[in-house]
Design a protein around this motif. Sequence first.
Motif, PDB file in Angstrom:
ATOM      1  N   SER A 147      92.222  30.507  29.193  1.00 55.28           N
ATOM      2  CA  SER A 147      92.861  29.533  30.023  1.00 55.28           C
ATOM      3  C   SER A 147      94.383  30.756  29.702  1.00 55.28           C
ATOM      4  CB  SER A 147      93.974  28.494  28.772  1.00 55.28           C
ATOM      5  OG  SER A 147      93.566  28.799  27.841  1.00 55.28           O
ATOM      6  N   ASN A 178      86.720  25.896  32.154  1.00 52.22           N
ATOM      7  CA  ASN A 178      85.871  25.646  31.060  1.00 52.22           C
ATOM      8  C   ASN A 178      84.070  25.947  31.870  1.00 52.22           C
ATOM      9  OD1 ASN A 178      87.109  24.598  29.531  1.00 52.22           O
ATOM     10  ND2 ASN A 178      87.308  22.855  30.627  1.00 52.22           N
ATOM     11  N   SER A 238      86.227  27.764  26.699  1.00 48.22           N
ATOM     12  CA  SER A 238      88.346  27.405  28.016  1.00 48.22           C
ATOM     13  C   SER A 238      88.459  28.501  27.685  1.00 48.22           C
ATOM     14  CB  SER A 238      88.387  25.950  26.500  1.00 48.22           C
ATOM     15  OG  SER A 238      89.289  25.814  27.739  1.00 48.22           O
ATOM     16  N   ASP A 292      95.386  25.387  35.184  1.00 51.32           N
ATOM     17  CA  ASP A 292      94.710  24.151  34.681  1.00 51.32           C
ATOM     18  C   ASP A 292      93.455  25.112  33.633  1.00 51.32           C
ATOM     19  OD1 ASP A 292      95.411  21.686  35.027  1.00 51.32           O
ATOM     20  OD2 ASP A 292      94.697  22.097  36.817  1.00 51.32           O
ATOM     21  N   PRO A 293      93.583  25.005  32.555  1.00 46.40           N
ATOM     22  CA  PRO A 293      92.538  25.630  31.290  1.00 46.40           C
ATOM     23  C   PRO A 293      90.746  26.086  32.383  1.00 46.40           C
ATOM     24  CG  PRO A 293      93.303  24.743  30.488  1.00 46.40           C
ATOM     25  CD  PRO A 293      93.712  23.715  31.525  1.00 46.40           C
TER      26      PRO A 293
END
Length: 272
Positions: free
Chosen positions: A230, A247, A228, A244-245
């Motif tokens: 971010s 992934n 992840s 939004d992170p």
Amino acid sequence: MKKLALITLLFGSVAQLGTGCIIISDDDGGGPIERPDAYVPPPPPPPDAYVPIPGDFVIEWELLAGDNDTVVTCPPGSDDIAVIIDPDPNVDNDETCTLFDCSAGSDLTGTFPPGLYDIQVKLGVYNSDCSEVELHAESNLEVDVDLGDGERITVPFSFSVDRAFISLAWDITVNDAPASCDDVDVDSQVVSILSTAGSDGTGYDVEIDCTVGEGVSPKLPFDEYVVSVSLIDVPGGGVIPGHDPVNVPNVVLEYGNQYNDLGTVTLPVVTP
């Protein structure tokens, strides 16, 4: 009179042999035919001409394990050390591969002409022709090792047999337009890379200044990870507003000192 003419002709022919070529007169009155001399090799180079003197390498390897890089012996089943020496990374298939016994800890290569070489050590199981059966670990690449005339250079390697890494770069968009870290309207811009192991859910996090543009995870055990990435506002802080992170699933680490490069990850930010 005929005998005298014959003797004169023979004597003239013998005299011509001493000149380095044979002259034959045709009966039809044509001109002489000249035969070339035997091949004469070129002269040797002058004494002051440069003649490269081959040199060689002493390759040393140290194997590490665990988070604290404890020095260990060769793991069971890891019998071979393959030393890859490449004289020109821009040319395919010109590297040499030599196998050594892992337990030796070091060994001497063959000779090479002076020049720059890239060298890497790999641990695993190999066929006698150096074709790979199983890769268990590999060193980082040692670049541009400069071998001089008649020189013997010691090249040491130290690498993990049970830890690996995830690497990536990032860029940023704001409202779908390319942007820089400074375009993100927060006091501090930090990129968090969180790698979560699939086997037990353990997370391994590293935080890097956004302007660096790339980063590497901490040392990770072999596993399959979800990564992840971010943007956070301050070290240890939360994700910035409007972001939004990202992934990346199914990232596998399976041999020592592996660097699984995820390429460039785009981090989007949406502002009002």
